[in-house]
Design an enzyme around this catalytic site. Structure first.
Site, PDB file in Angstrom:
ATOM      1  N   LYS A  64       0.858  -1.183   0.000  1.00  0.00           N
ATOM      2  CA  LYS A  64       0.000   0.000   0.000  1.00  0.00           C
ATOM      3  C   LYS A  64       0.890   1.228   0.000  1.00  0.00           C
ATOM      4  O   LYS A  64       1.827   1.325   0.795  1.00  0.00           O
ATOM      5  CB  LYS A  64      -0.925   0.042   1.212  1.00  0.00           C
ATOM      6  CG  LYS A  64      -1.841   1.288   1.168  1.00  0.00           C
ATOM      7  CD  LYS A  64      -2.970   1.228   2.155  1.00  0.00           C
ATOM      8  CE  LYS A  64      -2.545   1.567   3.549  1.00  0.00           C
ATOM      9  NZ  LYS A  64      -3.703   1.675   4.467  1.00  0.00           N
ATOM     10  N   ARG A 100     -10.497  -1.685   7.024  1.00  0.00           N
ATOM     11  CA  ARG A 100      -9.617  -2.619   7.734  1.00  0.00           C
ATOM     12  C   ARG A 100      -9.233  -2.079   9.092  1.00  0.00           C
ATOM     13  O   ARG A 100      -9.072  -2.828  10.053  1.00  0.00           O
ATOM     14  CB  ARG A 100      -8.427  -3.029   6.890  1.00  0.00           C
ATOM     15  CG  ARG A 100      -7.445  -1.970   6.371  1.00  0.00           C
ATOM     16  CD  ARG A 100      -6.516  -1.451   7.402  1.00  0.00           C
ATOM     17  NE  ARG A 100      -5.182  -1.136   6.929  1.00  0.00           N
ATOM     18  CZ  ARG A 100      -4.386  -0.283   7.520  1.00  0.00           C
ATOM     19  NH1 ARG A 100      -4.805   0.436   8.568  1.00  0.00           N
ATOM     20  NH2 ARG A 100      -3.162  -0.083   7.065  1.00  0.00           N
ATOM     21  N   GLN A 128     -12.547   8.107   9.291  1.00  0.00           N
ATOM     22  CA  GLN A 128     -12.125   6.853   9.914  1.00  0.00           C
ATOM     23  C   GLN A 128     -13.060   6.433  11.041  1.00  0.00           C
ATOM     24  O   GLN A 128     -13.214   5.249  11.328  1.00  0.00           O
ATOM     25  CB  GLN A 128     -10.703   7.004  10.464  1.00  0.00           C
ATOM     26  CG  GLN A 128      -9.616   7.046   9.414  1.00  0.00           C
ATOM     27  CD  GLN A 128      -9.196   5.662   8.945  1.00  0.00           C
ATOM     28  OE1 GLN A 128      -9.692   4.642   9.415  1.00  0.00           O
ATOM     29  NE2 GLN A 128      -8.285   5.613   7.995  1.00  0.00           N
ATOM     30  N   GLY A 206      -5.931   6.272  16.475  1.00  0.00           N
ATOM     31  CA  GLY A 206      -5.686   7.472  15.686  1.00  0.00           C
ATOM     32  C   GLY A 206      -4.223   7.819  15.496  1.00  0.00           C
ATOM     33  O   GLY A 206      -3.759   8.012  14.371  1.00  0.00           O
ATOM     34  N   ALA A 207      -3.462   7.916  16.569  1.00  0.00           N
ATOM     35  CA  ALA A 207      -2.088   8.416  16.500  1.00  0.00           C
ATOM     36  C   ALA A 207      -1.129   7.309  16.092  1.00  0.00           C
ATOM     37  O   ALA A 207      -1.094   6.254  16.722  1.00  0.00           O
ATOM     38  CB  ALA A 207      -1.678   8.997  17.852  1.00  0.00           C
ATOM     39  N   SER A 280      -3.697   0.386  18.120  1.00  0.00           N
ATOM     40  CA  SER A 280      -3.721  -0.006  16.710  1.00  0.00           C
ATOM     41  C   SER A 280      -2.973   1.023  15.869  1.00  0.00           C
ATOM     42  O   SER A 280      -3.256   2.216  15.937  1.00  0.00           O
ATOM     43  CB  SER A 280      -5.179  -0.106  16.232  1.00  0.00           C
ATOM     44  OG  SER A 280      -5.246  -0.384  14.860  1.00  0.00           O
TER      45      SER A 280
END
Length: 307
Positions: A64, A100, A128, A206-207, A280
């Site tokens: 990607k 994802r 998101q 997020g970060a 994540s």
């Protein structure tokens, strides 16, 4: 095959994405996935990033690549066969990436949320965040209430209308749910440990630049179990973990990987009172897995431009 953003949106539902990403964690646990950490290159007013993985069990490899600027970003996944010199597909991957990422939080919620979890708090109201809500709802059918918060009242109102959420009046109100998702661009913590209820699962999604934090140290101090998607990448990108480790609040030996829970190697949650954290960052293995699922569905339905 070439697939556009609209093709992807027509082919994969949030529930589909959760199944795909859960299976991906299983293959990671079995050792059939190899991946490289994300790389970033500076542009004049933005950044170019790439991330790659091979999934030998699935039979594919992929990269990607994306560029991000102040006014937006563009994403693409190139999917290759892992058995022969073949470029299988090129896929526009903004929606693919949102799905994802939401699905990974949903897998964490499926395995780590306390029994009977019925409320979801979301901090952040961007694109998101929508897939976070949709995927977690698909994975945890008992969710009855979604409470959201972001700093811009107009954005908050529009987001709540789109996803069927209630607007919170503060960060603290959104952080009082059974499952709390942070999906912001904030450089400073948006969740404080003192706000969290016993038994909460916090998904910090997020970060991922190694400098920005969404959680304060008290969140990690209260956590009975901390996991991430992949420790080597977390050591570079997760300030939410890096800074607590540097200050002695956390040790890298205490940071596990979600695939260990999905595979049954680790139990994760020990009681309904435990505070659990899933950090994540996003894995190239997820991009490969969800790209393969998209291509397979496209072939079944006759979508996409074959070249």
């Amino acid at each position: 095959m070439y697939l556009t953003e609209s093709d992807v949106q027509a082919l994969l539902s949030p529930a589909d994405a959760v199944v795909v990403i859960e299976a991906c964690f299983g293959r990671i646990a079995r050792g059939g996935v190899h991946q490289a950490p994300r790389r970033r290159l500076e542009l004049e007013e933005g950044r170019l990033a790439d991330m790659a993985a091979s999934d030998l069990e699935l039979g594919y490899a992929g990269v990607k690549a994306y560029v991000g600027f102040g006014d937006g970003a563009a994403f693409v996944v190139s999917l290759f066969s892992a058995q022969r010199p073949e470029l299988v597909a090129v896929i526009e991957a903004d929606w693919l990436g949102r799905l994802r990422t939401g699905a990974a939080s949903a897998v964490a919620a499926k395995y780590l949320a306390r029994s009977g979890a019925s409320s979801l708090g979301v901090l952040g109201c961007g694109g998101q965040a929508e897939t976070q809500v949709a995927c977690i709802r698909a994975a945890v059918p008992g969710i009855e209430r979604v409470v959201a918060y972001c700093r811009t009242a107009r954005n908050l109102s529009a987001f709540c209308e789109r996803v069927g959420a209630e607007p919170a009046e503060s960060h603290r109100e959104a952080a009082a749910a059974d499952i709390v998702v942070t999906i912001t661009t904030s450089r400073d913590p948006v969740v404080r440990g003192e706000w969290l209820q016993p038994g909460v699962l916090v998904c910090a999604a997020g970060a991922n630049n190694g400098r920005s934090r969404e959680l304060d140290n008290v969140v990690l101090e209260r956590a009975s179990f901390v996991c991430c998607d992949w420790v080597p990448q977390a050591r570079v990108e997760s300030a939410d973990l890096i800074e607590p480790v540097q200050t002695g609040v956390l040790d890298w030996l205490e940071v596990h990987e979600l695939h260990e829970v999905v595979s049954g190697e680790l139990p994760g949650r020990q009681s309904d009172e435990d505070v659990i954290v899933f950090k994540s960052n996003g894995l190239a293995a997820w991009d490969v897995a969800i790209a393969v699922a998209t291509v397979e569905r496209a072939r079944e339905r006759g979508l996409g431009a074959e070249r």
